[in-house]
Design a protein around this motif. Sequence first.
Motif, mmCIF file in Angstrom:
data_model
loop_
_atom_site.group_PDB
_atom_site.id
_atom_site.type_symbol
_atom_site.label_atom_id
_atom_site.label_comp_id
_atom_site.label_asym_id
_atom_site.label_seq_id
_atom_site.Cartn_x
_atom_site.Cartn_y
_atom_site.Cartn_z
ATOM 1 N N GLU A 36 0.827 -1.210 0.000
ATOM 2 C CA GLU A 36 0.000 0.000 0.000
ATOM 3 C C GLU A 36 0.860 1.258 0.000
ATOM 4 O O GLU A 36 0.524 2.265 -0.654
ATOM 5 C CB GLU A 36 -0.931 -0.005 1.212
ATOM 6 N N LEU A 37 1.974 1.219 0.725
ATOM 7 C CA LEU A 37 2.880 2.366 0.753
ATOM 8 C C LEU A 37 3.517 2.571 -0.623
ATOM 9 O O LEU A 37 3.700 3.711 -1.068
ATOM 10 C CB LEU A 37 3.959 2.140 1.813
ATOM 11 N N VAL A 38 3.837 1.489 -1.298
ATOM 12 C CA VAL A 38 4.355 1.578 -2.660
ATOM 13 C C VAL A 38 3.310 2.211 -3.581
ATOM 14 O O VAL A 38 3.625 3.079 -4.410
ATOM 15 C CB VAL A 38 4.763 0.188 -3.184
ATOM 16 N N ALA A 39 2.056 1.805 -3.433
ATOM 17 C CA ALA A 39 0.993 2.374 -4.268
ATOM 18 C C ALA A 39 0.872 3.878 -4.051
ATOM 19 O O ALA A 39 0.719 4.642 -5.008
ATOM 20 C CB ALA A 39 -0.334 1.677 -3.961
ATOM 21 N N ALA A 40 0.951 4.307 -2.795
ATOM 22 C CA ALA A 40 0.875 5.739 -2.498
ATOM 23 C C ALA A 40 2.071 6.479 -3.075
ATOM 24 O O ALA A 40 1.938 7.580 -3.629
ATOM 25 C CB ALA A 40 0.790 5.956 -0.985
ATOM 26 N N GLY A 41 3.261 5.883 -2.962
ATOM 27 C CA GLY A 41 4.464 6.506 -3.503
ATOM 28 C C GLY A 41 4.441 6.585 -5.019
ATOM 29 O O GLY A 41 4.828 7.607 -5.601
ATOM 30 N N ASP A 42 3.988 5.524 -5.669
ATOM 31 C CA ASP A 42 3.880 5.530 -7.127
ATOM 32 C C ASP A 42 2.961 6.655 -7.597
ATOM 33 O O ASP A 42 3.251 7.359 -8.571
ATOM 34 C CB ASP A 42 3.316 4.195 -7.630
ATOM 35 N N ARG A 43 1.844 6.814 -6.881
ATOM 36 C CA ARG A 43 0.878 7.859 -7.250
ATOM 37 C C ARG A 43 1.499 9.246 -7.112
ATOM 38 O O ARG A 43 1.315 10.115 -7.974
ATOM 39 C CB ARG A 43 -0.355 7.724 -6.360
ATOM 40 N N LEU A 44 2.245 9.459 -6.047
ATOM 41 C CA LEU A 44 2.903 10.750 -5.843
ATOM 42 C C LEU A 44 3.935 11.017 -6.942
ATOM 43 O O LEU A 44 4.006 12.120 -7.490
ATOM 44 C CB LEU A 44 3.587 10.784 -4.478
ATOM 45 N N LEU A 45 4.740 10.008 -7.247
ATOM 46 C CA LEU A 45 5.765 10.177 -8.267
ATOM 47 C C LEU A 45 5.140 10.458 -9.632
ATOM 48 O O LEU A 45 5.610 11.323 -10.375
ATOM 49 C CB LEU A 45 6.648 8.934 -8.344
ATOM 50 N N ARG A 46 4.091 9.741 -9.948
ATOM 51 C CA ARG A 46 3.448 9.920 -11.251
ATOM 52 C C ARG A 46 2.805 11.295 -11.358
ATOM 53 O O ARG A 46 2.762 11.891 -12.440
ATOM 54 C CB ARG A 46 2.411 8.820 -11.482
ATOM 55 N N SER A 47 2.318 11.830 -10.247
ATOM 56 C CA SER A 47 1.670 13.149 -10.262
ATOM 57 C C SER A 47 2.673 14.276 -10.453
ATOM 58 O O SER A 47 2.292 15.402 -10.787
ATOM 59 C CB SER A 47 0.900 13.369 -8.956
ATOM 60 N N GLY A 48 3.949 13.988 -10.204
ATOM 61 C CA GLY A 48 4.969 15.017 -10.314
ATOM 62 C C GLY A 48 5.074 15.911 -9.092
ATOM 63 O O GLY A 48 5.855 16.871 -9.076
ATOM 64 N N ARG A 49 4.317 15.597 -8.049
ATOM 65 C CA ARG A 49 4.334 16.434 -6.844
ATOM 66 C C ARG A 49 5.572 16.199 -5.996
ATOM 67 O O ARG A 49 5.877 16.992 -5.110
ATOM 68 C CB ARG A 49 3.079 16.157 -6.010
ATOM 69 N N VAL A 50 6.269 15.108 -6.268
ATOM 70 C CA VAL A 50 7.445 14.780 -5.467
ATOM 71 C C VAL A 50 8.383 13.935 -6.325
ATOM 72 O O VAL A 50 7.935 13.261 -7.263
ATOM 73 C CB VAL A 50 7.026 14.019 -4.187
ATOM 74 N N SER A 51 9.657 13.974 -6.021
ATOM 75 C CA SER A 51 10.633 13.144 -6.733
ATOM 76 C C SER A 51 11.095 12.014 -5.831
ATOM 77 O O SER A 51 10.918 12.071 -4.601
ATOM 78 C CB SER A 51 11.841 13.986 -7.154
ATOM 79 N N LEU A 52 11.715 11.011 -6.417
ATOM 80 C CA LEU A 52 12.245 9.911 -5.629
ATOM 81 C C LEU A 52 13.321 10.420 -4.674
ATOM 82 O O LEU A 52 13.406 9.970 -3.529
ATOM 83 C CB LEU A 52 12.807 8.830 -6.554
ATOM 84 N N GLY A 53 14.109 11.365 -5.137
ATOM 85 C CA GLY A 53 15.134 11.945 -4.270
ATOM 86 C C GLY A 53 14.539 12.628 -3.056
ATOM 87 O O GLY A 53 15.091 12.538 -1.948
ATOM 88 N N GLU A 54 13.411 13.302 -3.231
ATOM 89 C CA GLU A 54 12.752 13.967 -2.105
ATOM 90 C C GLU A 54 12.205 12.950 -1.111
ATOM 91 O O GLU A 54 12.254 13.174 0.108
ATOM 92 C CB GLU A 54 11.644 14.877 -2.617
ATOM 93 N N LEU A 55 11.687 11.833 -1.612
ATOM 94 C CA LEU A 55 11.207 10.794 -0.706
ATOM 95 C C LEU A 55 12.365 10.208 0.086
ATOM 96 O O LEU A 55 12.248 9.964 1.295
ATOM 97 C CB LEU A 55 10.490 9.693 -1.497
ATOM 98 N N ARG A 56 13.483 9.982 -0.572
ATOM 99 C CA ARG A 56 14.659 9.450 0.127
ATOM 100 C C ARG A 56 15.177 10.440 1.163
ATOM 101 O O ARG A 56 15.540 10.056 2.276
ATOM 102 C CB ARG A 56 15.747 9.117 -0.883
ATOM 103 N N SER A 57 15.201 11.709 0.800
ATOM 104 C CA SER A 57 15.672 12.731 1.739
ATOM 105 C C SER A 57 14.758 12.827 2.948
ATOM 106 O O SER A 57 15.225 12.970 4.089
ATOM 107 C CB SER A 57 15.761 14.095 1.036
ATOM 108 N N ALA A 58 13.447 12.737 2.716
ATOM 109 C CA ALA A 58 12.504 12.783 3.829
ATOM 110 C C ALA A 58 12.690 11.591 4.752
ATOM 111 O O ALA A 58 12.578 11.714 5.977
ATOM 112 C CB ALA A 58 11.066 12.830 3.295
ATOM 113 N N ALA A 59 12.979 10.434 4.161
ATOM 114 C CA ALA A 59 13.227 9.243 4.974
ATOM 115 C C ALA A 59 14.501 9.409 5.800
ATOM 116 O O ALA A 59 14.534 9.073 6.989
ATOM 117 C CB ALA A 59 13.324 8.012 4.084
ATOM 118 N N ASP A 60 15.548 9.946 5.182
ATOM 119 C CA ASP A 60 16.817 10.133 5.885
ATOM 120 C C ASP A 60 16.679 11.148 7.023
ATOM 121 O O ASP A 60 17.358 11.026 8.062
ATOM 122 C CB ASP A 60 17.901 10.612 4.919
#
Length: 207
Positions: A36-60
């Motif tokens: 489910e978390l992957v589904a939410a992340g995929d949706r965010l990435l596809r929308s262009g509202r966030v990048s993979l780098g931003e998700l990684r930075s937020a996690a760090d």
Amino acid sequence: MLDVTPAEVVTSRDSVRVTSPARTWCDLAVQLTVPELVAAGDRLLRSGRVSLGELRSAADARRDRRGMVAIRSALPLLDPRSLSPKESELRALVVLAGFPVPGVNVDIHAPTGEFVAMVDLFFEAFGEILEYQGDHHRTDRRAWRRDRTREAELEALGYHVMEVTDDDLVNPEALLRRIARNLTRRGWRGEPRPLDEIRRHLRIPGA
């Protein structure tokens, strides 16, 4: 009060501080399963509202360590090419189970070059296709007929199409056994991970 750093907030018109999309995605990790978390992340990435780098930075930068196992498991599974949440959940389950990583929304062409179909998940080396079928594929007669013709065309080209429904995702053990049988029949020599090894990713992480 939310534990939010300045880089992780935005200000609305009403001057209300809210978390960024990347921070919000990390917060969801204490409530959602990894698929489910992957589904939410995929949706965010596809929308262009966030990048993979931003998700990684937020996690760090995350101070709350709850949900970190789910976040670290979900990050490498994200793919903006996914077109639906259930398709994302299916792909995450497949990869967590140790199957080959499938292509996402791949165009299939006939030997003549003619476009045949775009398929949800494609194990190209084995000619195996996974298609998630929502209820509209069943209730819409025109869609049902189109799916049957499309599947027949793919099968005529030598591919095998396996349909997956929401009920299959609720019972992943049977689903994974079926995927393993189909891939093995078409030449895969690997072994899926036992369900017990991935069960923690399929429950609510914070429970």
